[in-house]
Write an enzyme that holds these catalytic residues in place. Structure first.
Site, PDB file in Angstrom:
ATOM      1  N   ARG A  83       0.812  -1.222   0.000  1.00 11.65           N
ATOM      2  CA  ARG A  83       0.000   0.000   0.000  1.00 11.65           C
ATOM      3  C   ARG A  83       0.842   1.266   0.000  1.00 11.65           C
ATOM      4  O   ARG A  83       0.363   2.333  -0.377  1.00 11.65           O
ATOM      5  CB  ARG A  83      -0.981  -0.046   1.180  1.00 11.65           C
ATOM      6  CG  ARG A  83      -2.127  -1.001   0.925  1.00 11.65           C
ATOM      7  CD  ARG A  83      -3.004  -1.140   2.134  1.00 11.65           C
ATOM      8  NE  ARG A  83      -2.667  -2.303   2.931  1.00 11.65           N
ATOM      9  CZ  ARG A  83      -2.930  -2.437   4.224  1.00 11.65           C
ATOM     10  NH1 ARG A  83      -3.516  -1.457   4.874  1.00 11.65           N
ATOM     11  NH2 ARG A  83      -2.615  -3.538   4.873  1.00 11.65           N
ATOM     12  N   GLU A  91       0.976  -4.946  13.340  1.00 11.79           N
ATOM     13  CA  GLU A  91      -0.172  -5.230  14.201  1.00 11.79           C
ATOM     14  C   GLU A  91      -0.575  -6.699  14.118  1.00 11.79           C
ATOM     15  O   GLU A  91      -1.070  -7.267  15.078  1.00 11.79           O
ATOM     16  CB  GLU A  91      -1.347  -4.320  13.788  1.00 11.79           C
ATOM     17  CG  GLU A  91      -2.373  -4.136  14.892  1.00 11.79           C
ATOM     18  CD  GLU A  91      -3.572  -3.315  14.455  1.00 11.79           C
ATOM     19  OE1 GLU A  91      -3.583  -2.788  13.331  1.00 11.79           O
ATOM     20  OE2 GLU A  91      -4.507  -3.225  15.258  1.00 11.79           O
TER      21      GLU A  91
END
Ligand SMILES: O=P(O)(O)OC[C@H]1O[C@H](OP(=O)(O)OP(=O)(O)O)[C@H](O)[C@@H]1O
Ligand SMILES: Nc1ncnc2[nH]cnc12
Length: 170
Positions: free
Chosen positions: A58, A95
């Site tokens: 991304r 994460e």
């Protein structure tokens, strides 16, 4: 424009407890996508930058149009095993997992001024590994820029000595 309205939030992806901030809904809206890139470019006005570095995947989607808008080059940081030339690598965790990132050793000249760009700052693991790579090549990091920042994961604390721009915060 309120960019938050354009982000879709999906609970428990890719694993329970993670609230996934999905940028695809912003990207498919041409006006919102352009406005986000233009806003980042405006916030960077006056900053001396030679190159943008963006991590796969991304970071490419935000970093390449921003580099184009600023008329400067783009350098990809890729997950390990993808770049064909000589690389330096850095381990990282994020994460929801861990991996290894790599950059071509000849992608940046020592002393070049680099802006690191990604779609989202969460724990800061990815950006910190990217910083590590860029610094191994002796580049000067002039800042970082993101569309989104998950402030509750305190990614900024991992990169305290570096400027952070984010368009929207959770
Ligand atoms: O601050 P962190 O905790 O490191 O998380 C942020 C990173 O996580 C996502 O990438 P991901 O590794 O999921 O890869 P993708 O871009 O290929 O989807 C996102 O695009 C950032 O690069
Ligand atoms: N919560 C999250 N949403 C989207 N991308 C992420 N990358 C790391 N954490 C994320």
């Amino acid at each position: 424009m309120d960019f938050k309205d354009k982000i879709r939030v999906i609970e428990d992806f890719p694993q329970p407890g993670v609230q996934f901030k999905d940028i695809t809904t912003l990207l498919k809206d041409g006006k919102a996508f352009k406005a986000a890139i233009d806003e980042l470019a405006n916030r960077l006005e006056g900053k001396e930058i030679d190159l943008i570095v963006g991590p796969e995947a991304r970071g490419f989607v935000v970093g390449t149009p921003l580099a184009y808008a600023l008329g400067i080059g783009f350098v990809p940081v890729r997950k390990t095993g993808k770049l064909p030339g000589k690389v330096v690598e850095a381990d990282y965790s994020l994460e929801y997992g861990k991996d290894k990132l790599a950059i071509h050793t000849d992608a940046i000249e020592p002393g070049q001024k680099v802006l690191i760009v990604d779609d989202l700052l969460a724990t800061g693991g990815t950006i910190n590994a990217t910083l590590n790579l860029v610094r191994q090549l002796q580049a000067e990091v002039v800042g970082t820029a993101f569309v989104m920042e998950l402030t509750y994961l305190k990614g900024r604390e991992k990169i305290q000595d570096v400027d952070v721009i984010s368009l929207l915060q959770y």
